[in-house]
Scaffold this active site. Sequence first.
Site, PDB file in Angstrom:
ATOM      1  N   TYR A   1      39.120  34.166  27.461  1.00 14.69           N
ATOM      2  CA  TYR A   1      39.079  35.364  26.532  1.00 14.69           C
ATOM      3  C   TYR A   1      38.340  34.684  25.309  1.00 14.69           C
ATOM      4  O   TYR A   1      37.566  35.718  24.542  1.00 14.69           O
ATOM      5  CB  TYR A   1      40.625  35.570  26.013  1.00 14.69           C
ATOM      6  CG  TYR A   1      41.477  36.526  26.859  1.00 14.69           C
ATOM      7  CD1 TYR A   1      41.661  37.704  26.589  1.00 14.69           C
ATOM      8  CD2 TYR A   1      42.110  35.873  28.089  1.00 14.69           C
ATOM      9  CE1 TYR A   1      42.430  38.495  27.416  1.00 14.69           C
ATOM     10  CE2 TYR A   1      42.462  36.811  28.895  1.00 14.69           C
ATOM     11  CZ  TYR A   1      42.869  38.070  28.770  1.00 14.69           C
ATOM     12  OH  TYR A   1      43.613  38.984  29.270  1.00 14.69           O
TER      13      TYR A   1
ATOM     14  N   HIS B   1      48.583  48.058  36.194  1.00 16.29           N
ATOM     15  CA  HIS B   1      47.421  47.006  36.182  1.00 16.29           C
ATOM     16  C   HIS B   1      47.099  46.180  37.401  1.00 16.29           C
ATOM     17  O   HIS B   1      46.103  45.988  37.453  1.00 16.29           O
ATOM     18  CB  HIS B   1      47.681  46.341  34.798  1.00 16.29           C
ATOM     19  CG  HIS B   1      46.608  45.533  34.358  1.00 16.29           C
ATOM     20  ND1 HIS B   1      45.344  46.204  33.841  1.00 16.29           N
ATOM     21  CD2 HIS B   1      46.276  44.230  34.372  1.00 16.29           C
ATOM     22  CE1 HIS B   1      44.486  45.252  33.816  1.00 16.29           C
ATOM     23  NE2 HIS B   1      45.016  44.049  33.898  1.00 16.29           N
TER      24      HIS B   1
ATOM     25  N   ASP C   1      40.532  44.203  35.326  1.00 21.02           N
ATOM     26  CA  ASP C   1      40.905  43.388  34.167  1.00 21.02           C
ATOM     27  C   ASP C   1      39.497  42.450  34.140  1.00 21.02           C
ATOM     28  O   ASP C   1      38.568  43.061  33.978  1.00 21.02           O
ATOM     29  CB  ASP C   1      42.017  42.404  34.795  1.00 21.02           C
ATOM     30  CG  ASP C   1      42.488  41.616  33.187  1.00 21.02           C
ATOM     31  OD1 ASP C   1      43.371  42.292  32.679  1.00 21.02           O
ATOM     32  OD2 ASP C   1      42.186  40.590  33.041  1.00 21.02           O
TER      33      ASP C   1
END
Length: 387
Positions: A308, A359, A178
């Site tokens: 982000y 994930h 990630d």
Amino acid sequence: MAIERFHIHVSDEILDDLKYRLHHIRWPDQVENAGWEHGTELSYLKSLVSYWKDHYDWRAQESKLNLLSQFFCNIDGIDVHFVHERGKGPNPLPIILTHGWPDSYLRYQKIIPLLTDPTSYGGNPEDSFDVIVPSLPGFGFSGRPKHSGVNNFRVSEMWAKLMTKELGYKKFAAAGGDIGSGVTRYLAANHPELLFGIHLTDVGIIRNLIASSDQVKLSEEELRYKKNASEWIAQEGGYMSLQSTRPQTLAYGLSDSPAGLAGWIIEKYRAWSDCNGNLQHKFSEDELITYIMIYWVTNTSGSSARMYYENSHSLPPLGYIEVPTGIALFPADILLPPKEWVTRNLNVTRWTSLPRGGHFTALEEPELLAEDIRAFYKPFRAKINTK
């Protein structure tokens, strides 16, 4: 500032405030028979919050977390929290593991003993690691950046200082998934001399491939990825668009409502893990709530979302990575990358397709990941002279 020991102790005031909020939630309605199609399902979240309110024991979880050797130090003006567990072997290889969102340093909690003490799990003591697991800036017990610009590149520079200047390692290994994959790749691109190799469980969303208009030059696998990724972003990428553009607006709700925070996070654990729609197949209620609690008790839902924004607005380009790279892909992960693209952009020396997992790799399948990390780094063991 020198490295200092860190011990988790959340104040009674924070826990009492949380208890009050959990007892005074104003629930929304939900369309009948909607399931999870519109987002986190109402009856499931009510059940989880009921357990959180009536049965979950943070103090017990806090005591377990404090069994880890935790520290903090100030790097570039930001306090960095990290776990540092020494390997129980004749010549441990130092490795820094970097997490992502919406997890925390707890992504690697289960894998730490498998790497530090392989003998206790049927392995070879020659394969031991010194394991360093930092909390990203703005996540968990690390400090929250006060200024813009703390992106994957900036964090990679902080990690280089942590490993060399603060911990004294001359050379080390690095791994992540990630956001942690991005940080690890920038570390490899800009400091190859410090690394034996890097190990990744994903390469992020390949945006230049999605945006490519020259379809003639793309392989069949790359074209399929381009199509699948475009559809995934359209159907599943709303969280990413919001956190990349208006994280501050989102932060008010997530910082004020534990149910809102749980709803925002828990959907991702269900959608991105290899649980076939049933979270209990992979995670206990205590585990899920503890993952949420790391965000709640530190009030970092907003600062973590800002990563982000920073990665969307201030990242420098990333070129070819020459450092030897191991890729371990878990079948239920998000958007498995095309091998042609990966091998054109990284010096891949090991490629593994694992039989199960999603994930949240080290949380879901710690044994599989530990085995692949040990196998990838085995050839580098003869070169160890880290301090």
